[in-house]
Design an enzyme around this catalytic site. Structure first.
Site, short mmCIF file in Angstrom:
data_model
loop_
_atom_site.label_atom_id
_atom_site.label_comp_id
_atom_site.label_asym_id
_atom_site.label_seq_id
_atom_site.Cartn_x
_atom_site.Cartn_y
_atom_site.Cartn_z
N CYS A 1 14.28 -10.76 -1.44
CA CYS A 1 14.88 -10.65 -2.75
C CYS A 1 13.78 -10.02 -3.57
O CYS A 1 13.17 -10.54 -4.64
CB CYS A 1 15.35 -11.92 -3.40
SG CYS A 1 16.40 -11.63 -4.88
N TYR B 1 -3.14 -6.13 10.36
CA TYR B 1 -2.60 -6.28 9.19
C TYR B 1 -0.99 -6.54 9.14
O TYR B 1 -0.36 -5.93 7.99
CB TYR B 1 -3.30 -5.35 8.00
CG TYR B 1 -4.66 -5.32 8.05
CD1 TYR B 1 -5.65 -6.26 7.63
CD2 TYR B 1 -5.34 -4.38 8.54
CE1 TYR B 1 -6.57 -6.15 7.66
CE2 TYR B 1 -6.79 -4.01 8.66
CZ TYR B 1 -7.39 -5.05 8.27
OH TYR B 1 -8.72 -5.18 8.22
N TYR C 1 0.57 -1.24 -0.02
CA TYR C 1 0.05 0.21 0.02
C TYR C 1 0.89 1.19 0.07
O TYR C 1 0.30 2.50 0.03
CB TYR C 1 -0.67 0.09 1.21
CG TYR C 1 -1.85 -1.02 1.51
CD1 TYR C 1 -2.84 -1.52 0.47
CD2 TYR C 1 -1.73 -1.75 2.77
CE1 TYR C 1 -3.41 -2.50 0.64
CE2 TYR C 1 -2.87 -2.85 2.64
CZ TYR C 1 -3.58 -3.26 1.82
OH TYR C 1 -4.26 -4.21 1.89
#
Length: 419
Positions: A345, A373, A318
Protein backbone atom coordinates in the site's frame (compact mmCIF):
# COMPACT_ATOMS: atom_id res chain seq x y z
CA UNK A 1 30.68 -10.44 -16.22
CA UNK A 2 26.89 -10.68 -16.20
CA UNK A 3 26.17 -14.29 -15.31
CA UNK A 4 22.48 -14.02 -16.09
CA UNK A 5 22.99 -12.99 -19.69
CA UNK A 6 25.90 -15.24 -20.64
CA UNK A 7 24.78 -18.06 -22.94
CA UNK A 8 26.87 -20.63 -21.12
CA UNK A 9 24.85 -20.15 -17.93
CA UNK A 10 22.33 -22.81 -18.88
CA UNK A 11 20.19 -22.66 -15.78
CA UNK A 12 19.33 -19.08 -16.65
CA UNK A 13 18.92 -19.62 -20.36
CA UNK A 14 16.71 -22.66 -19.91
CA UNK A 15 13.68 -21.15 -18.21
CA UNK A 16 12.39 -24.61 -17.29
CA UNK A 17 14.94 -24.74 -14.40
CA UNK A 18 13.63 -21.56 -12.84
CA UNK A 19 10.06 -22.55 -13.60
CA UNK A 20 10.66 -25.74 -11.64
CA UNK A 21 11.78 -23.64 -8.68
CA UNK A 22 8.67 -21.46 -9.00
CA UNK A 23 6.38 -24.50 -9.15
CA UNK A 24 8.01 -26.31 -6.23
CA UNK A 25 8.89 -23.43 -3.92
CA UNK A 26 6.39 -20.79 -4.97
CA UNK A 27 6.82 -17.06 -5.51
CA UNK A 28 8.24 -14.63 -4.64
CA UNK A 29 11.54 -16.48 -4.32
CA UNK A 30 15.16 -15.41 -4.56
CA UNK A 31 17.35 -17.82 -6.53
CA UNK A 32 21.16 -17.79 -6.39
CA UNK A 33 23.74 -19.55 -8.54
CA UNK A 34 26.55 -21.19 -6.58
CA UNK A 35 28.68 -21.37 -9.74
CA UNK A 36 28.25 -17.65 -10.41
CA UNK A 37 29.20 -16.72 -6.84
CA UNK A 38 32.36 -18.82 -7.03
CA UNK A 39 33.37 -17.54 -10.46
CA UNK A 40 33.03 -13.88 -9.54
CA UNK A 41 34.88 -14.23 -6.21
CA UNK A 42 37.68 -16.03 -8.03
CA UNK A 43 37.78 -13.25 -10.64
CA UNK A 44 38.81 -10.84 -7.87
CA UNK A 45 41.18 -13.31 -6.23
CA UNK A 46 42.94 -14.18 -9.49
CA UNK A 47 43.26 -10.53 -10.53
CA UNK A 48 45.93 -9.93 -7.87
CA UNK A 49 48.16 -12.72 -9.22
CA UNK A 50 51.19 -12.87 -6.90
CA UNK A 51 50.59 -9.64 -4.97
CA UNK A 52 49.63 -10.30 -1.31
CA UNK A 53 45.92 -9.68 -0.86
CA UNK A 54 42.69 -10.64 0.85
CA UNK A 55 39.27 -10.61 -0.83
CA UNK A 56 36.70 -9.72 1.84
CA UNK A 57 33.10 -10.25 0.76
CA UNK A 58 30.84 -7.41 1.97
CA UNK A 59 28.24 -9.33 3.95
CA UNK A 60 25.61 -6.58 3.81
CA UNK A 61 25.05 -7.30 0.11
CA UNK A 62 23.68 -10.79 0.79
CA UNK A 63 24.08 -12.47 4.17
CA UNK A 64 22.40 -15.82 3.52
CA UNK A 65 24.32 -18.58 5.31
CA UNK A 66 24.64 -20.68 2.16
CA UNK A 67 26.13 -17.73 0.27
CA UNK A 68 28.59 -17.04 3.09
CA UNK A 69 29.51 -20.72 3.44
CA UNK A 70 30.14 -21.01 -0.32
CA UNK A 71 32.61 -18.12 -0.11
CA UNK A 72 34.15 -19.24 3.19
CA UNK A 73 35.09 -22.55 1.56
CA UNK A 74 37.06 -20.55 -1.03
CA UNK A 75 39.06 -18.90 1.74
CA UNK A 76 37.21 -15.60 1.52
CA UNK A 77 37.54 -12.89 4.10
CA UNK A 78 34.45 -10.95 5.18
CA UNK A 79 33.63 -7.28 5.65
CA UNK A 80 31.00 -6.92 8.39
CA UNK A 81 29.16 -3.94 9.86
CA UNK A 82 27.25 -5.42 12.82
CA UNK A 83 27.31 -8.04 15.51
CA UNK A 84 24.60 -9.90 13.64
CA UNK A 85 26.78 -10.14 10.55
CA UNK A 86 29.65 -11.36 12.74
CA UNK A 87 27.44 -14.14 14.10
CA UNK A 88 26.31 -15.08 10.58
CA UNK A 89 29.87 -15.33 9.25
CA UNK A 90 30.98 -17.48 12.18
CA UNK A 91 27.90 -19.71 11.83
CA UNK A 92 28.71 -20.13 8.11
CA UNK A 93 32.26 -21.28 8.84
CA UNK A 94 34.12 -18.04 8.17
CA UNK A 95 37.59 -17.63 9.66
CA UNK A 96 37.41 -14.89 12.35
CA UNK A 97 40.99 -13.86 11.56
CA UNK A 98 39.79 -12.96 8.06
CA UNK A 99 36.96 -10.72 9.27
CA UNK A 100 37.15 -6.93 9.00
CA UNK A 101 34.67 -5.08 11.24
CA UNK A 102 33.63 -1.75 9.73
CA UNK A 103 30.82 0.68 10.57
CA UNK A 104 30.42 4.02 12.34
CA UNK A 105 28.25 2.90 15.27
CA UNK A 106 29.80 -0.18 16.88
CA UNK A 107 28.29 -0.74 20.33
CA UNK A 108 30.11 -1.90 23.46
CA UNK A 109 28.55 -5.32 23.04
CA UNK A 110 29.55 -5.60 19.36
CA UNK A 111 33.15 -4.56 20.02
CA UNK A 112 33.39 -7.01 22.91
CA UNK A 113 31.97 -9.85 20.82
CA UNK A 114 34.36 -9.07 17.98
CA UNK A 115 37.43 -8.99 20.21
CA UNK A 116 36.43 -12.21 21.95
CA UNK A 117 35.88 -13.87 18.57
CA UNK A 118 39.34 -12.78 17.45
CA UNK A 119 38.40 -10.75 14.37
CA UNK A 120 41.26 -9.84 12.08
CA UNK A 121 40.86 -6.07 12.20
CA UNK A 122 38.56 -3.31 13.46
CA UNK A 123 38.14 -0.38 11.07
CA UNK A 124 37.96 2.70 13.30
CA UNK A 125 35.83 5.65 12.19
CA UNK A 126 36.19 8.23 15.00
CA UNK A 127 38.34 9.23 17.95
CA UNK A 128 35.57 8.20 20.34
CA UNK A 129 35.48 4.73 18.81
CA UNK A 130 39.26 4.45 18.98
CA UNK A 131 39.20 5.12 22.71
CA UNK A 132 36.25 2.81 23.27
CA UNK A 133 38.00 -0.09 21.53
CA UNK A 134 41.11 0.47 23.66
CA UNK A 135 39.02 0.60 26.86
CA UNK A 136 37.19 -2.63 26.02
CA UNK A 137 40.41 -4.37 24.96
CA UNK A 138 41.99 -3.28 28.27
CA UNK A 139 39.05 -4.73 30.21
CA UNK A 140 39.26 -7.99 28.25
CA UNK A 141 43.07 -8.07 28.49
CA UNK A 142 43.34 -8.32 24.72
CA UNK A 143 45.17 -6.45 21.99
CA UNK A 144 42.81 -5.00 19.39
CA UNK A 145 44.14 -4.92 15.84
CA UNK A 146 42.96 -1.77 14.10
CA UNK A 147 42.96 0.24 10.92
CA UNK A 148 41.61 3.76 10.63
CA UNK A 149 39.08 4.40 7.91
CA UNK A 150 40.01 7.58 6.12
CA UNK A 151 37.52 9.71 4.22
CA UNK A 152 39.47 10.92 1.17
CA UNK A 153 36.77 13.42 0.05
CA UNK A 154 36.47 11.88 -3.41
CA UNK A 155 33.24 11.92 -5.42
CA UNK A 156 32.41 8.37 -6.51
CA UNK A 157 29.90 9.66 -9.12
CA UNK A 158 27.22 7.26 -7.89
CA UNK A 159 23.79 7.64 -6.29
CA UNK A 160 23.99 10.09 -3.34
CA UNK A 161 22.54 7.47 -0.97
CA UNK A 162 25.47 5.11 -1.67
CA UNK A 163 28.27 7.68 -1.78
CA UNK A 164 30.48 7.32 1.29
CA UNK A 165 33.76 9.10 0.51
CA UNK A 166 32.81 12.80 0.58
CA UNK A 167 33.53 15.06 3.54
CA UNK A 168 29.80 15.54 4.16
CA UNK A 169 29.29 11.77 4.53
CA UNK A 170 29.25 10.20 8.01
CA UNK A 171 31.93 7.63 7.22
CA UNK A 172 35.61 7.70 8.14
CA UNK A 173 37.79 10.58 9.28
CA UNK A 174 39.50 13.35 7.32
CA UNK A 175 43.11 12.76 6.36
CA UNK A 176 44.51 15.41 8.71
CA UNK A 177 42.41 14.00 11.54
CA UNK A 178 43.65 10.50 10.67
CA UNK A 179 47.26 11.61 11.13
CA UNK A 180 46.53 12.66 14.71
CA UNK A 181 44.49 9.52 15.44
CA UNK A 182 47.27 7.22 14.26
CA UNK A 183 49.70 8.97 16.58
CA UNK A 184 47.16 8.66 19.42
CA UNK A 185 46.57 4.98 18.62
CA UNK A 186 50.29 4.30 18.80
CA UNK A 187 50.25 5.54 22.42
CA UNK A 188 47.33 3.37 23.55
CA UNK A 189 48.60 0.12 25.06
CA UNK A 190 45.86 -2.25 23.95
CA UNK A 191 45.77 -1.26 20.30
CA UNK A 192 47.86 -2.77 17.52
CA UNK A 193 48.00 -0.66 14.37
CA UNK A 194 47.90 -2.87 11.31
CA UNK A 195 46.25 -1.10 8.41
CA UNK A 196 44.57 1.85 6.78
CA UNK A 197 41.21 1.77 5.01
CA UNK A 198 38.99 3.77 2.71
CA UNK A 199 35.70 3.14 0.93
CA UNK A 200 34.20 5.81 -1.31
CA UNK A 201 30.84 4.37 -2.33
CA UNK A 202 28.99 1.77 -4.32
CA UNK A 203 28.06 1.02 -7.95
CA UNK A 204 31.14 2.90 -9.22
CA UNK A 205 31.60 2.55 -12.99
CA UNK A 206 35.12 3.95 -13.48
CA UNK A 207 38.51 3.25 -11.94
CA UNK A 208 39.28 6.99 -11.80
CA UNK A 209 37.63 7.71 -8.40
CA UNK A 210 39.34 4.68 -6.86
CA UNK A 211 42.74 5.81 -8.16
CA UNK A 212 42.20 9.38 -6.98
CA UNK A 213 41.36 8.18 -3.47
CA UNK A 214 44.24 5.70 -3.49
CA UNK A 215 46.78 8.39 -4.30
CA UNK A 216 45.69 10.41 -1.28
CA UNK A 217 45.93 7.37 0.99
CA UNK A 218 49.37 6.40 -0.31
CA UNK A 219 50.61 9.89 0.59
CA UNK A 220 49.21 9.38 4.09
CA UNK A 221 50.99 6.03 4.37
CA UNK A 222 54.25 7.76 3.53
CA UNK A 223 53.60 10.32 6.29
CA UNK A 224 52.93 7.52 8.77
CA UNK A 225 56.11 5.72 7.77
CA UNK A 226 58.01 8.93 8.51
CA UNK A 227 56.40 8.87 11.97
CA UNK A 228 57.59 5.26 12.44
CA UNK A 229 54.02 3.97 12.22
CA UNK A 230 54.09 0.84 10.10
CA UNK A 231 51.15 -0.05 7.86
CA UNK A 232 51.03 -3.68 6.76
CA UNK A 233 47.70 -3.72 4.92
CA UNK A 234 45.83 -1.24 2.76
CA UNK A 235 42.07 -1.74 2.57
CA UNK A 236 40.73 -0.14 -0.62
CA UNK A 237 37.11 -0.98 0.20
CA UNK A 238 34.59 -2.14 -2.33
CA UNK A 239 32.16 -0.37 -4.61
CA UNK A 240 32.96 -1.74 -8.05
CA UNK A 241 29.78 -1.48 -10.10
CA UNK A 242 27.89 -4.12 -12.05
CA UNK A 243 25.76 -4.09 -15.18
CA UNK A 244 22.05 -3.71 -14.52
CA UNK A 245 21.12 -2.25 -17.89
CA UNK A 246 23.66 -0.62 -20.20
CA UNK A 247 26.44 0.12 -17.70
CA UNK A 248 30.01 -0.84 -18.63
CA UNK A 249 31.87 -1.22 -15.32
CA UNK A 250 35.53 -2.23 -15.23
CA UNK A 251 36.21 -5.93 -14.82
CA UNK A 252 37.83 -7.10 -11.57
CA UNK A 253 41.12 -7.48 -13.48
CA UNK A 254 40.94 -3.94 -14.88
CA UNK A 255 40.07 -2.58 -11.45
CA UNK A 256 42.83 -4.42 -9.58
CA UNK A 257 45.44 -3.71 -12.27
CA UNK A 258 44.69 0.02 -12.05
CA UNK A 259 45.17 -0.02 -8.29
CA UNK A 260 48.35 -2.11 -8.30
CA UNK A 261 49.95 0.17 -10.90
CA UNK A 262 50.12 2.87 -8.18
CA UNK A 263 51.25 0.61 -5.32
CA UNK A 264 55.02 0.30 -5.32
CA UNK A 265 55.49 -1.76 -2.15
CA UNK A 266 55.30 -5.45 -3.18
CA UNK A 267 54.88 -6.48 0.48
CA UNK A 268 51.89 -4.25 1.22
CA UNK A 269 48.87 -6.54 1.56
CA UNK A 270 45.84 -5.21 -0.29
CA UNK A 271 42.35 -5.83 1.06
CA UNK A 272 39.40 -5.42 -1.28
CA UNK A 273 35.74 -5.66 -0.22
CA UNK A 274 33.40 -6.46 -3.12
CA UNK A 275 29.81 -7.26 -2.25
CA UNK A 276 27.50 -6.26 -5.09
CA UNK A 277 30.19 -7.15 -7.65
CA UNK A 278 30.16 -10.76 -6.40
CA UNK A 279 26.52 -11.43 -5.64
CA UNK A 280 24.31 -9.04 -7.65
CA UNK A 281 24.38 -10.94 -10.91
CA UNK A 282 24.44 -14.28 -9.14
CA UNK A 283 20.80 -13.95 -8.13
CA UNK A 284 17.31 -13.36 -9.50
CA UNK A 285 13.91 -12.78 -7.94
CA UNK A 286 11.00 -14.86 -9.22
CA UNK A 287 7.54 -13.32 -9.02
CA UNK A 288 4.15 -14.12 -10.50
CA UNK A 289 1.60 -11.85 -12.19
CA UNK A 290 -1.58 -11.79 -10.10
CA UNK A 291 -3.63 -9.31 -12.11
CA UNK A 292 -3.54 -7.23 -15.27
CA UNK A 293 -5.21 -3.94 -14.34
CA UNK A 294 -6.22 -1.55 -17.05
CA UNK A 295 -5.73 2.10 -16.20
CA UNK A 296 -7.18 5.31 -17.53
CA UNK A 297 -4.09 5.37 -19.72
CA UNK A 298 -5.14 2.40 -21.88
CA UNK A 299 -1.70 2.15 -23.46
CA UNK A 300 -0.01 1.31 -20.15
CA UNK A 301 -1.83 -1.07 -17.82
CA UNK A 302 -0.49 -2.27 -14.50
CA UNK A 303 0.90 -5.78 -14.07
CA UNK A 304 0.32 -6.47 -10.37
CA UNK A 305 2.75 -9.13 -9.11
CA UNK A 306 3.13 -10.99 -5.83
CA UNK A 307 6.50 -9.39 -4.98
CA UNK A 308 6.53 -5.87 -3.60
CA UNK A 309 8.84 -3.17 -2.33
CA UNK A 310 9.13 -5.10 0.94
CA UNK A 311 10.76 -7.91 -1.09
CA UNK A 312 12.87 -5.74 -3.42
CA UNK A 313 13.38 -2.20 -2.16
CA UNK A 314 15.96 -0.92 -4.65
CA UNK A 315 13.53 0.39 -7.32
CA UNK A 316 11.55 2.39 -4.74
CA UNK A 317 14.54 3.58 -2.72
CA UNK A 318 17.05 4.33 -5.48
CA UNK A 319 14.82 4.42 -8.56
CA UNK A 320 16.98 1.50 -9.63
CA UNK A 321 16.44 -0.28 -12.95
CA UNK A 322 16.58 -4.08 -13.08
CA UNK A 323 15.77 -6.21 -16.11
CA UNK A 324 12.46 -8.10 -15.93
CA UNK A 325 11.87 -11.11 -18.18
CA UNK A 326 8.94 -13.56 -18.38
CA UNK A 327 9.99 -17.20 -18.03
CA UNK A 328 6.53 -18.48 -18.97
CA UNK A 329 5.29 -17.38 -22.37
CA UNK A 330 2.18 -17.77 -24.48
CA UNK A 331 2.94 -16.97 -28.15
CA UNK A 332 -0.65 -15.78 -28.58
CA UNK A 333 -0.10 -12.92 -26.10
CA UNK A 334 1.19 -9.71 -27.69
CA UNK A 335 3.62 -7.42 -25.85
CA UNK A 336 2.30 -4.26 -24.22
CA UNK A 337 3.96 -1.58 -22.13
CA UNK A 338 3.37 -2.20 -18.43
CA UNK A 339 4.25 -0.77 -15.07
CA UNK A 340 5.22 -3.76 -12.91
CA UNK A 341 3.84 -3.04 -9.45
CA UNK A 342 3.41 -4.92 -6.20
CA UNK A 343 0.64 -5.32 -3.63
CA UNK A 344 2.12 -3.00 -0.97
CA UNK A 345 0.00 0.00 0.00
CA UNK A 346 2.45 2.62 -1.30
CA UNK A 347 2.57 4.45 -4.62
CA UNK A 348 6.34 3.84 -4.53
CA UNK A 349 5.70 0.09 -4.70
CA UNK A 350 6.95 -0.65 -8.19
CA UNK A 351 9.55 -3.07 -9.53
CA UNK A 352 9.79 -1.70 -13.06
CA UNK A 353 8.12 0.95 -15.18
CA UNK A 354 7.45 1.19 -18.91
CA UNK A 355 8.38 -2.42 -19.66
CA UNK A 356 7.35 -3.95 -22.98
CA UNK A 357 6.34 -7.51 -22.09
CA UNK A 358 3.88 -10.20 -23.15
CA UNK A 359 2.00 -10.91 -19.93
CA UNK A 360 -1.13 -12.51 -18.59
CA UNK A 361 -2.33 -13.57 -15.16
CA UNK A 362 -0.05 -16.37 -13.92
CA UNK A 363 3.03 -15.37 -15.93
CA UNK A 364 6.21 -15.98 -13.91
CA UNK A 365 8.73 -13.16 -14.14
CA UNK A 366 12.45 -13.20 -13.44
CA UNK A 367 13.95 -9.98 -12.08
CA UNK A 368 17.65 -9.93 -12.94
CA UNK A 369 20.58 -8.76 -10.84
CA UNK A 370 18.78 -9.36 -7.54
CA UNK A 371 21.52 -11.20 -5.65
CA UNK A 372 22.74 -8.07 -3.83
CA UNK A 373 20.63 -5.78 -1.67
CA UNK A 374 17.55 -7.82 -2.46
CA UNK A 375 16.65 -10.15 0.37
CA UNK A 376 19.10 -8.40 2.72
CA UNK A 377 17.04 -5.18 2.50
CA UNK A 378 13.65 -6.89 2.58
CA UNK A 379 11.13 -6.37 5.37
CA UNK A 380 7.74 -7.42 6.69
CA UNK A 381 6.06 -4.14 5.77
CA UNK A 382 2.28 -4.53 5.37
CA UNK A 383 2.65 -7.70 7.48
CA UNK A 384 4.00 -9.61 4.49
CA UNK A 385 6.09 -12.75 5.11
CA UNK A 386 9.52 -12.54 3.51
CA UNK A 387 10.39 -14.55 0.40
CA UNK A 388 12.09 -17.93 0.26
CA UNK A 389 15.72 -18.22 -0.85
CA UNK A 390 17.03 -21.01 -3.10
CA UNK A 391 20.53 -21.90 -4.29
CA UNK A 392 21.15 -23.72 -7.55
CA UNK A 393 24.14 -26.08 -7.57
CA UNK A 394 24.60 -27.83 -10.89
CA UNK A 395 21.40 -29.65 -11.83
CA UNK A 396 19.96 -29.39 -8.31
CA UNK A 397 18.45 -26.63 -6.24
CA UNK A 398 18.15 -26.28 -2.47
CA UNK A 399 15.92 -24.13 -0.29
CA UNK A 400 18.47 -22.21 1.80
CA UNK A 401 15.88 -20.12 3.64
CA UNK A 402 12.30 -21.23 4.09
CA UNK A 403 9.51 -18.86 3.20
CA UNK A 404 8.19 -17.11 6.28
CA UNK A 405 4.60 -17.83 7.28
CA UNK A 406 2.03 -15.61 8.94
CA UNK A 407 2.83 -16.93 12.44
CA UNK A 408 6.48 -15.93 11.95
CA UNK A 409 5.37 -12.31 11.72
CA UNK A 410 4.31 -12.07 15.38
CA UNK A 411 5.96 -14.96 17.20
CA UNK A 412 8.19 -12.52 19.14
CA UNK A 413 5.24 -10.33 20.17
CA UNK A 414 2.81 -10.63 23.06
CA UNK A 415 -0.50 -9.16 24.17
CA UNK A 416 -0.81 -7.03 27.28
CA UNK A 417 -1.84 -9.16 30.22
CA UNK A 418 -3.99 -7.80 33.05
CA UNK A 419 -2.01 -6.79 36.13
Amino acid sequence: MDFFKEKDQQWFVEAVSLLKVAKNVGTPTYVYSKAALIAQWQAFDNAFQEHPHQVNYAVKANSNLAVLNTLAKLGSGFDIVSGGELARVLKAGGDPKRIIFSGVGKTYAEISEALQAGVGCMNVESEAELKRINDIATHLQKKATIAIRVNPDVDAKSHPYISTGLKENKFGVAINEAKRLYILAKSLPHLQIQGIAFHIGSQILSVAPFVKALQKILALIQFLNDQHISISHLNVGGGLGVRYQNETPPSPTEYVTALLSHIKDPKLTIHVEPGRAISANAGVLLTRVEYIKESSNQDKPFAIVDAGMNDLLRPALYQAWQDIVPITKDPAIQPRTYDIVGPVCETADFLGKDRSLALQEGTVLMIHSAGAYGFSMSSNYNARPRAAEVMVDGDSFYVVRKRENIADLYHLESLLTPS
